[in-house]
Design an enzyme around this catalytic site. Structure first.
Site, PDB file in Angstrom:
ATOM      1  N   LYS A  61     105.935  43.321 -33.298  1.00 49.54           N
ATOM      2  CA  LYS A  61     107.084  42.451 -33.025  1.00 49.54           C
ATOM      3  C   LYS A  61     107.632  41.832 -34.314  1.00 49.54           C
ATOM      4  O   LYS A  61     108.846  41.783 -34.527  1.00 49.54           O
ATOM      5  CB  LYS A  61     106.688  41.349 -32.042  1.00 49.54           C
ATOM      6  N   ALA A  82     104.404  37.255 -32.140  1.00 52.34           N
ATOM      7  CA  ALA A  82     103.207  36.808 -31.414  1.00 52.34           C
ATOM      8  C   ALA A  82     103.064  37.576 -30.115  1.00 52.34           C
ATOM      9  O   ALA A  82     104.045  38.066 -29.551  1.00 52.34           O
ATOM     10  CB  ALA A  82     103.292  35.305 -31.130  1.00 52.34           C
ATOM     11  N   ASP A  83     101.833  37.664 -29.650  1.00 52.89           N
ATOM     12  CA  ASP A  83     101.563  38.279 -28.353  1.00 52.89           C
ATOM     13  C   ASP A  83     100.356  37.588 -27.730  1.00 52.89           C
ATOM     14  O   ASP A  83      99.425  37.189 -28.437  1.00 52.89           O
ATOM     15  CB  ASP A  83     101.294  39.783 -28.495  1.00 52.89           C
ATOM     16  N   THR A  84     100.388  37.448 -26.425  1.00 48.54           N
ATOM     17  CA  THR A  84      99.301  36.800 -25.695  1.00 48.54           C
ATOM     18  C   THR A  84      98.990  37.603 -24.445  1.00 48.54           C
ATOM     19  O   THR A  84      99.902  37.981 -23.702  1.00 48.54           O
ATOM     20  CB  THR A  84      99.692  35.357 -25.298  1.00 48.54           C
ATOM     21  N   ALA A 119      97.650  36.434 -30.552  1.00 47.38           N
ATOM     22  CA  ALA A 119      97.753  36.815 -31.963  1.00 47.38           C
ATOM     23  C   ALA A 119      99.104  36.406 -32.517  1.00 47.38           C
ATOM     24  O   ALA A 119     100.109  36.371 -31.796  1.00 47.38           O
ATOM     25  CB  ALA A 119      97.558  38.324 -32.121  1.00 47.38           C
TER      26      ALA A 119
END
Length: 203
Positions: A61, A82-84, A119
């Site tokens: 991203k 970011a990724d969750t 992250a």
């Protein structure tokens, strides 16, 4: 004769996410930033661990956000990606597709402890740095009526794992070990540390 001081403009911070939760959280750390709309394929590879998957997607991203800028913008740009994801028994729970999917996720989470991996990456023209936060969340034992009522509220949709800790989903949670903001979608401790590393002083 002394040369005049040359004031360099601070780097422009971009958030490669349309998530309102990430916008709100980053707003607690950065006075100004712009939002980029990026399209990144979120498909876990067969041999990829959940942690590696989340780390990679956040990185993708950020890099996609930087690539979307023109050459002049990229010179002084720092892009945050970011990724969750919610993880239980090695399975990554993304956003529910429909009512049945949301209901099934909540049934599996009921009465159990799962991980939330969040992250974050910062990238610029000549540098990249990332970090990851892992939290543990225990759900109370949920009955059919509680699950049905929560799904009917509409809150589970668009949320990894079919719940929102910052909303009514908080009433489902018995215990949290880790980062509240990380479960929301952007771990503030790790993000602030990265921002400082890139010369951006958090608010």
């Amino acid at each position: 004769m002394l040369a005049p001081d040359i004031k360099r403009e601070p780097p422009m911070l971009y958030l490669a996410s349309q998530s309102p939760r990430r916008r709100d959280l980053l707003g607690q750390l950065a006075a100004t930033f712009s939002v980029l709309d990026v399209d990144v394929t979120e498909q876990r590879a067969i041999d990829e661990s959940p942690k590696d998957y989340v780390h990679r997607v956040a990185h993708d991203k950020a890099r996609a956000g930087l690539a979307s800028l023109d050459a002049n913008q990229r010179t002084d740009a720092i892009v945050l990606g970011a990724d969750t994801e919610v993880v239980l028994d090695g399975d990554v729970f993304g956003k529910p597709r429909d009512v049945a999917d949301a209901t099934a996720m909540l049934h599996r989470l009921s009465g159990r402890t799962h991980e939330v991996i969040s992250a974050v990456w910062l990238v610029c023209a000549d540098r990249e740095l990332g970090d990851v936060c892992v939290s543990r969340v225990r759900f109370a034992k949920l009955d059919e009526a509680s699950i049905a009522a929560y799904v009917a509220s509409g809150e589970p949709f668009g949320k990894a794992g079919a719940y929102a800790i910052q909303g009514r989903g908080a009433t489902l949670i018995e215990h949290l070990e880790g980062s509240y903001s990380g479960v929301m979608g952007l771990p503030l401790f790790e993000t602030a540390r990265l921002l400082r590393n890139f010369g951006i002083v958090p608010l």
